[in-house]
Design an enzyme around this catalytic site. Structure first.
Site, PDB file in Angstrom:
ATOM      1  N   CYS A   2     -33.215  28.534 -75.960  1.00 36.70           N
ATOM      2  CA  CYS A   2     -34.122  27.659 -76.664  1.00 36.70           C
ATOM      3  C   CYS A   2     -33.862  27.801 -78.163  1.00 36.70           C
ATOM      4  O   CYS A   2     -33.722  28.910 -78.672  1.00 36.70           O
ATOM      5  CB  CYS A   2     -35.598  27.937 -76.390  1.00 36.70           C
ATOM      6  SG  CYS A   2     -36.046  27.686 -74.673  1.00 36.70           S
ATOM      7  N   ARG A  27     -28.188  26.421 -77.927  1.00 34.77           N
ATOM      8  CA  ARG A  27     -29.058  27.451 -77.383  1.00 34.77           C
ATOM      9  C   ARG A  27     -29.811  26.963 -76.140  1.00 34.77           C
ATOM     10  O   ARG A  27     -30.492  27.753 -75.461  1.00 34.77           O
ATOM     11  CB  ARG A  27     -30.084  27.889 -78.440  1.00 34.77           C
ATOM     12  CG  ARG A  27     -29.450  28.440 -79.700  1.00 34.77           C
ATOM     13  CD  ARG A  27     -30.522  28.832 -80.682  1.00 34.77           C
ATOM     14  NE  ARG A  27     -31.296  29.944 -80.197  1.00 34.77           N
ATOM     15  CZ  ARG A  27     -31.052  31.222 -80.436  1.00 34.77           C
ATOM     16  NH1 ARG A  27     -30.039  31.541 -81.195  1.00 34.77           N
ATOM     17  NH2 ARG A  27     -31.809  32.165 -79.945  1.00 34.77           N
ATOM     18  N   TRP A  73     -34.141  25.449 -72.955  1.00 34.38           N
ATOM     19  CA  TRP A  73     -33.366  25.915 -71.800  1.00 34.38           C
ATOM     20  C   TRP A  73     -34.419  26.391 -70.810  1.00 34.38           C
ATOM     21  O   TRP A  73     -35.097  27.387 -71.044  1.00 34.38           O
ATOM     22  CB  TRP A  73     -32.435  27.062 -72.186  1.00 34.38           C
ATOM     23  CG  TRP A  73     -31.519  27.481 -71.087  1.00 34.38           C
ATOM     24  CD1 TRP A  73     -30.309  26.933 -70.775  1.00 34.38           C
ATOM     25  CD2 TRP A  73     -31.721  28.551 -70.147  1.00 34.38           C
ATOM     26  NE1 TRP A  73     -29.764  27.590 -69.707  1.00 34.38           N
ATOM     27  CE2 TRP A  73     -30.599  28.579 -69.299  1.00 34.38           C
ATOM     28  CE3 TRP A  73     -32.748  29.480 -69.934  1.00 34.38           C
ATOM     29  CZ2 TRP A  73     -30.468  29.499 -68.259  1.00 34.38           C
ATOM     30  CZ3 TRP A  73     -32.615  30.384 -68.897  1.00 34.38           C
ATOM     31  CH2 TRP A  73     -31.490  30.393 -68.076  1.00 34.38           C
ATOM     32  N   ASN A  97     -39.841  30.403 -78.090  1.00 36.66           N
ATOM     33  CA  ASN A  97     -38.584  30.857 -77.490  1.00 36.66           C
ATOM     34  C   ASN A  97     -38.855  32.245 -76.930  1.00 36.66           C
ATOM     35  O   ASN A  97     -39.258  33.140 -77.661  1.00 36.66           O
ATOM     36  CB  ASN A  97     -37.482  30.913 -78.559  1.00 36.66           C
ATOM     37  CG  ASN A  97     -36.210  31.561 -78.022  1.00 36.66           C
ATOM     38  OD1 ASN A  97     -35.951  31.529 -76.816  1.00 36.66           O
ATOM     39  ND2 ASN A  97     -35.427  32.136 -78.912  1.00 36.66           N
ATOM     40  N   GLY A  98     -38.651  32.405 -75.622  1.00 32.34           N
ATOM     41  CA  GLY A  98     -38.901  33.701 -74.984  1.00 32.34           C
ATOM     42  C   GLY A  98     -39.562  33.486 -73.640  1.00 32.34           C
ATOM     43  O   GLY A  98     -39.533  32.375 -73.095  1.00 32.34           O
ATOM     44  N   GLU A 480     -12.035  37.841 -67.880  1.00 28.16           N
ATOM     45  CA  GLU A 480     -12.434  36.925 -68.945  1.00 28.16           C
ATOM     46  C   GLU A 480     -11.897  35.520 -68.675  1.00 28.16           C
ATOM     47  O   GLU A 480     -12.608  34.526 -68.852  1.00 28.16           O
ATOM     48  CB  GLU A 480     -11.946  37.480 -70.291  1.00 28.16           C
ATOM     49  CG  GLU A 480     -12.188  36.601 -71.487  1.00 28.16           C
ATOM     50  CD  GLU A 480     -13.635  36.128 -71.632  1.00 28.16           C
ATOM     51  OE1 GLU A 480     -14.539  36.699 -71.006  1.00 28.16           O
ATOM     52  OE2 GLU A 480     -13.838  35.144 -72.366  1.00 28.16           O
ATOM     53  N   LYS A 484     -14.290  32.148 -68.182  1.00 32.50           N
ATOM     54  CA  LYS A 484     -14.070  31.011 -69.083  1.00 32.50           C
ATOM     55  C   LYS A 484     -13.853  29.754 -68.267  1.00 32.50           C
ATOM     56  O   LYS A 484     -14.416  28.717 -68.533  1.00 32.50           O
ATOM     57  CB  LYS A 484     -12.843  31.301 -69.957  1.00 32.50           C
ATOM     58  CG  LYS A 484     -12.868  30.727 -71.318  1.00 32.50           C
ATOM     59  CD  LYS A 484     -13.569  31.596 -72.332  1.00 32.50           C
ATOM     60  CE  LYS A 484     -14.931  32.033 -71.933  1.00 32.50           C
ATOM     61  NZ  LYS A 484     -15.525  33.036 -72.721  1.00 32.50           N
ATOM     62  N   GLU A 487     -17.142  28.682 -66.240  1.00 34.98           N
ATOM     63  CA  GLU A 487     -18.301  28.187 -66.983  1.00 34.98           C
ATOM     64  C   GLU A 487     -18.109  26.782 -67.546  1.00 34.98           C
ATOM     65  O   GLU A 487     -19.065  26.036 -67.665  1.00 34.98           O
ATOM     66  CB  GLU A 487     -18.770  29.181 -68.062  1.00 34.98           C
ATOM     67  CG  GLU A 487     -17.935  29.297 -69.314  1.00 34.98           C
ATOM     68  CD  GLU A 487     -18.570  30.241 -70.346  1.00 34.98           C
ATOM     69  OE1 GLU A 487     -17.811  30.910 -71.043  1.00 34.98           O
ATOM     70  OE2 GLU A 487     -19.804  30.306 -70.463  1.00 34.98           O
ATOM     71  N   HIS A 503      -6.877  43.434 -49.660  1.00 34.55           N
ATOM     72  CA  HIS A 503      -7.961  44.116 -48.934  1.00 34.55           C
ATOM     73  C   HIS A 503      -9.078  43.158 -48.559  1.00 34.55           C
ATOM     74  O   HIS A 503     -10.215  43.572 -48.343  1.00 34.55           O
ATOM     75  CB  HIS A 503      -8.477  45.301 -49.752  1.00 34.55           C
ATOM     76  CG  HIS A 503      -7.424  46.335 -49.975  1.00 34.55           C
ATOM     77  ND1 HIS A 503      -7.004  47.193 -48.986  1.00 34.55           N
ATOM     78  CD2 HIS A 503      -6.656  46.601 -51.061  1.00 34.55           C
ATOM     79  CE1 HIS A 503      -6.027  47.965 -49.465  1.00 34.55           C
ATOM     80  NE2 HIS A 503      -5.804  47.622 -50.724  1.00 34.55           N
ATOM     81  N   LYS A 604     -26.166  29.372 -75.083  1.00 30.09           N
ATOM     82  CA  LYS A 604     -25.334  30.311 -75.827  1.00 30.09           C
ATOM     83  C   LYS A 604     -25.934  31.718 -75.888  1.00 30.09           C
ATOM     84  O   LYS A 604     -25.277  32.696 -75.598  1.00 30.09           O
ATOM     85  CB  LYS A 604     -25.141  29.767 -77.241  1.00 30.09           C
ATOM     86  CG  LYS A 604     -24.277  30.609 -78.135  1.00 30.09           C
ATOM     87  CD  LYS A 604     -22.833  30.451 -77.776  1.00 30.09           C
ATOM     88  CE  LYS A 604     -21.917  31.323 -78.597  1.00 30.09           C
ATOM     89  NZ  LYS A 604     -20.618  31.490 -77.936  1.00 30.09           N
TER      90      LYS A 604
HETATM   91  C1  AGP Z   1     -19.187  33.623 -72.603  1.00 29.50           C
HETATM   92  O1  AGP Z   1     -18.328  32.570 -72.581  1.00 29.50           O
HETATM   93  C2  AGP Z   1     -20.540  33.414 -72.176  1.00 29.50           C
HETATM   94  N1  AGP Z   1     -21.097  32.225 -72.637  1.00 29.50           N
HETATM   95  C3  AGP Z   1     -21.445  34.605 -72.007  1.00 29.50           C
HETATM   96  O2  AGP Z   1     -20.923  35.344 -70.961  1.00 29.50           O
HETATM   97  C4  AGP Z   1     -21.736  35.549 -73.202  1.00 29.50           C
HETATM   98  O3  AGP Z   1     -20.593  36.247 -73.557  1.00 29.50           O
HETATM   99  C5  AGP Z   1     -22.882  36.512 -72.808  1.00 29.50           C
HETATM  100  O4  AGP Z   1     -24.030  35.766 -72.557  1.00 29.50           O
HETATM  101  C6  AGP Z   1     -23.149  37.571 -73.836  1.00 29.50           C
HETATM  102  O5  AGP Z   1     -23.603  37.029 -75.039  1.00 29.50           O
HETATM  103  P1  AGP Z   1     -23.659  37.902 -76.349  1.00 29.50           P
HETATM  104  O6  AGP Z   1     -22.252  38.267 -76.694  1.00 29.50           O
HETATM  105  O7  AGP Z   1     -24.275  37.018 -77.368  1.00 29.50           O
HETATM  106  O8  AGP Z   1     -24.485  39.109 -76.055  1.00 29.50           O
END
Ligand code: AGP
Length: 609
Positions: A2, A27, A73, A97-98, A480, A484, A487, A503, A604
């Site tokens: 948010c 956000r 969000w 927000n929260g 990673e 990527k 998502e 396995h 984000k």
């Molecule tokens: C990465 O592409 C993601 N959007 C997500 O995994 C992100 O890295 C994670 O939420 C951690 O966020 P931060 O680094 O702000 O703590």
């Protein structure tokens, strides 16, 4: 999660709020709304979908110099106009927000006062509670409200009888404030305030900011004035814009060489030997002495950077290092003591689980060091030590430049640590540092090959499942690459330690299933090649990534596509290989016609657990 913004000043508030919301949209972007003081009282407009939709809905006659805005969000309650913020009850209109954890019990109590929620949100309970306690004294009502609330919040509040005033309070969730000649503003993060000022402060928890046209007055809940610590940022508006790139993600991928250089520069002290120097960070070698165990904890991509850090630290220090998912760590029973060093990694510095992990580590007596990108964020402020990455603002939900800046921080940390405890000589560290210094250039070379990745992504676009395999550092990078890809392309993918595939998971590798195989590490190269042959024998479409110099070993027919990263010490290969994986994910998402920067269901900065 948010985005919230408040503006009070000499500009058109409606327009300022929309600009701010567009910048905060990463956000959360399922619905948005604003509330403004006008001659007719407080007017609220909300809409489902993105901020652009809200903008189209705003009535032209909504003239105001003061208002609040929110981009959501969804946590509690689905995506609908009634659940969108701002929420209003009686005299009070607010954005949040929260998460209010005890909203259920409070709602039951408040129903007895004749206040019934219209939405399914936890937020509406806060607005009802505040309204029930407001008798004309804002501080008194806020005191009573926060006493009852459990959970995390950043609120911007307007009282109907207090025209052109915004009250803010927070616990857990972020809120930054700034003032300028054009007015005063508050927001979830600095990206939305930059047009007003580069100087700002983080509203301290449990303190109240009263925002008016000319000033922001900060007091404690008893009304005693306090002076918050002023901070300044070292990037400007252009850093938070697309600058000609189609998407933020593509721009941020290209910014990596520079962001790595910026992260290295203040720590590169050249003498007879190049040694990492953390004196500006206030990190003395003493911190590294007497460490018996290192725990790295973070979420998502930041955790993947930690996986890379674990291998490096353990390899060079010979100290046990573990990586824990922050949401597991915080509810586990970690064995920590004063000889433990807990490293928290976070781009935003606000991730709820990572913040909770930090607090737990401190409670258990461990030393804490955070690797954080956002200056003054909660994790940075609460850690014993901070090693800032200088990636600049990262807007795309998919993290790219923050990840490689986090890797840079881990390399610096490992080399200094190893030097401090006598595991590496100054000469050895200097050799590594030279390599690290060249990483930016190697990444630039890799970026020159982006058309190759663009072309190759066409082969991935129709895939339903995809696998990444690698060993050692390449396995950490595979994790990673996989996050990527999934998502932003919505293709199901998994990362596997190449030796583990047989396995169980090998049963899923059938004709045409893409497998991206990373084979950049010499010590496990031949093992990796055997694993590649195994998947190839099952009909997989293999994209093999190796380092320059290994071309001859890659026999005909072992892979469908072969990508080569520039020659470097093995330990630096993840930087250039990461560029390939990021670009493959980016172009595949583009070919699939998806919203690269704002993928569905995600946001984000994850400030809820
Ligand atoms: C990465 O592409 C993601 N959007 C997500 O995994 C992100 O890295 C994670 O939420 C951690 O966020 P931060 O680094 O702000 O703590």
């Amino acid at each position: 999660m948010c985005g919230i913004i408040g503006f009070c000043g000499y500009l058109n508030a409606k327009e300022e709020l929309i600009k701010g919301l567009a910048e905060l949209e990463y956000r959360g972007y399922d619905s948005a709304g604003i509330a403004c003081f006008t001659d007719r009282g407080i007017e609220v407009v909300k809409s489902v979908g993105k901020v652009a939709g809200l903008e189209n809905k705003l009535p032209p006659q909504m003239e105001s110099g003061c208002g609040i805005g929110h981009t959501r969000w969804a946590t509690h309650g689905g995506v609908s106009e009634v659940n969108a913020h701002p929420h209003r009850c009686g005299n009070v209109t607010l954005i949040h927000n929260g998460i209010i954890e005890n909203y259920h019990e409070l709602a039951k109590e408040l129903e007895k006062t004749g206040r019934t929620p219209l939405s399914q949100t936890d937020t509406e309970v806060a607005v009802m509670l505040l309204d029930s306690l407001y008798k004309g004294d804002a501080l008194e009502a806020l005191r009573g409200t926060v006493e009852r609330l459990e959970g995390a919040y950043a609120f911007c509040i307007m009282f109907a009888d207090r025209k052109d005033e915004i009250y803010c309070i927070r616990k857990g969730s972020p809120l930054v404030c700034c003032s300028s000649e054009e007015g005063c503003a508050v927001a979830s993060d600095m990206v939305a305030l930059l047009r007003y000022s580069k100087e700002y402060f983080v509203l301290p928890e449990h303190q109240v900011a009263k925002v008016t046209k000319n000033a922001i007055l900060v007091t404690d809940l008893e009304g005693m004035e306090v002076s918050p610590v002023m901070l300044s940022i070292n990037w400007d508006m252009s850093a938070a814009q697309k600058n000609g790139f189609k998407h933020y993600m593509l721009k941020e991928i290209h910014e990596q060489p520079e962001s790595i250089r910026r992260t290295l520069a203040p720590r590169m002290k050249k003498g007879e030997y190049i040694l990492p120097d953390f004196s500006e960070d206030g990190i003395e070698d003493e911190l590294f002495l007497n460490v018996g165990r290192i725990v790295i904890t973070a979420c998502g991509t930041a955790m993947h950077a930690g996986m890379m850090g674990r291998i490096l630290l353990e390899r060079l220090l010979r100290i046990p290092v573990s990586v824990e998912i922050a949401s597991e760590f915080r509810y586990g029973e970690p064995i920590l003591n004063e000889k433990s060093l807990v490293i928290l990694v976070s781009q935003s510095g606000e991730t709820a689980d990572t913040l909770a992990a930090l607090r737990l580590a401190k409670e258990k007596g461990a030393k804490t060091l955070s690797v954080v990108n956002v200056k003054g964020s909660s994790i940075a402020r609460e850690s014993d030590y901070v090693l800032y990455t200088h990636a600049g603002p990262e807007i795309a939900v998919a993290s790219t430049k923050a990840y490689t800046a986090q890797l840079t921080a881990f390399y610096l940390l490992t080399f200094r640590f190893a030097y401090a405890v006598g595991k590496l000589t100054a000469k050895e560290v200097s050799g590594y540092m030279q390599g690290l210094n060249e990483v930016g250039e190697l990444m630039e070379k890799m970026l020159e090959q982006k058309d190759r990745m663009k072309e190759l992504s066409k082969r991935l676009t129709p895939a339903q499942d995809l696998f990444f395999i690698g060993r050692s550092l390449d396995y950490a990078l595979s994790c990673e690459g996989s996050i990527k890809l999934k998502e932003i392309t919505y293709i199901h993918s998994e990362a596997y330690a190449a030796g583990e595939l047989k396995h169980g998971t090998l049963s899923l590798v059938t004709g045409g299933v893409p497998v991206i195989a990373l084979a950049t590490q010499s010590d496990v190269f031949s093992k990796m090649i055997s694993n590649v042959k195994e998947v190839r024998a099952r009909g997989a479409m293999v994209i093999l990534i190796t380092k320059e110099g290994n071309e001859a070993v890659v026999e005909n027919g072992i892979c469908d596509e072969h990508l080569v990263i520039p020659a470097s010490h093995d330990v630096f290969a993840p930087f250039t290989a990461a560029v390939i994986l990021q670009l493959l994910a980016y172009y595949t998402s583009s070919y699939r016609g998806l919203d690269v920067d704002q993928p569905r269901n995600l946001a984000k900065s994850v400030t809820v657990e």
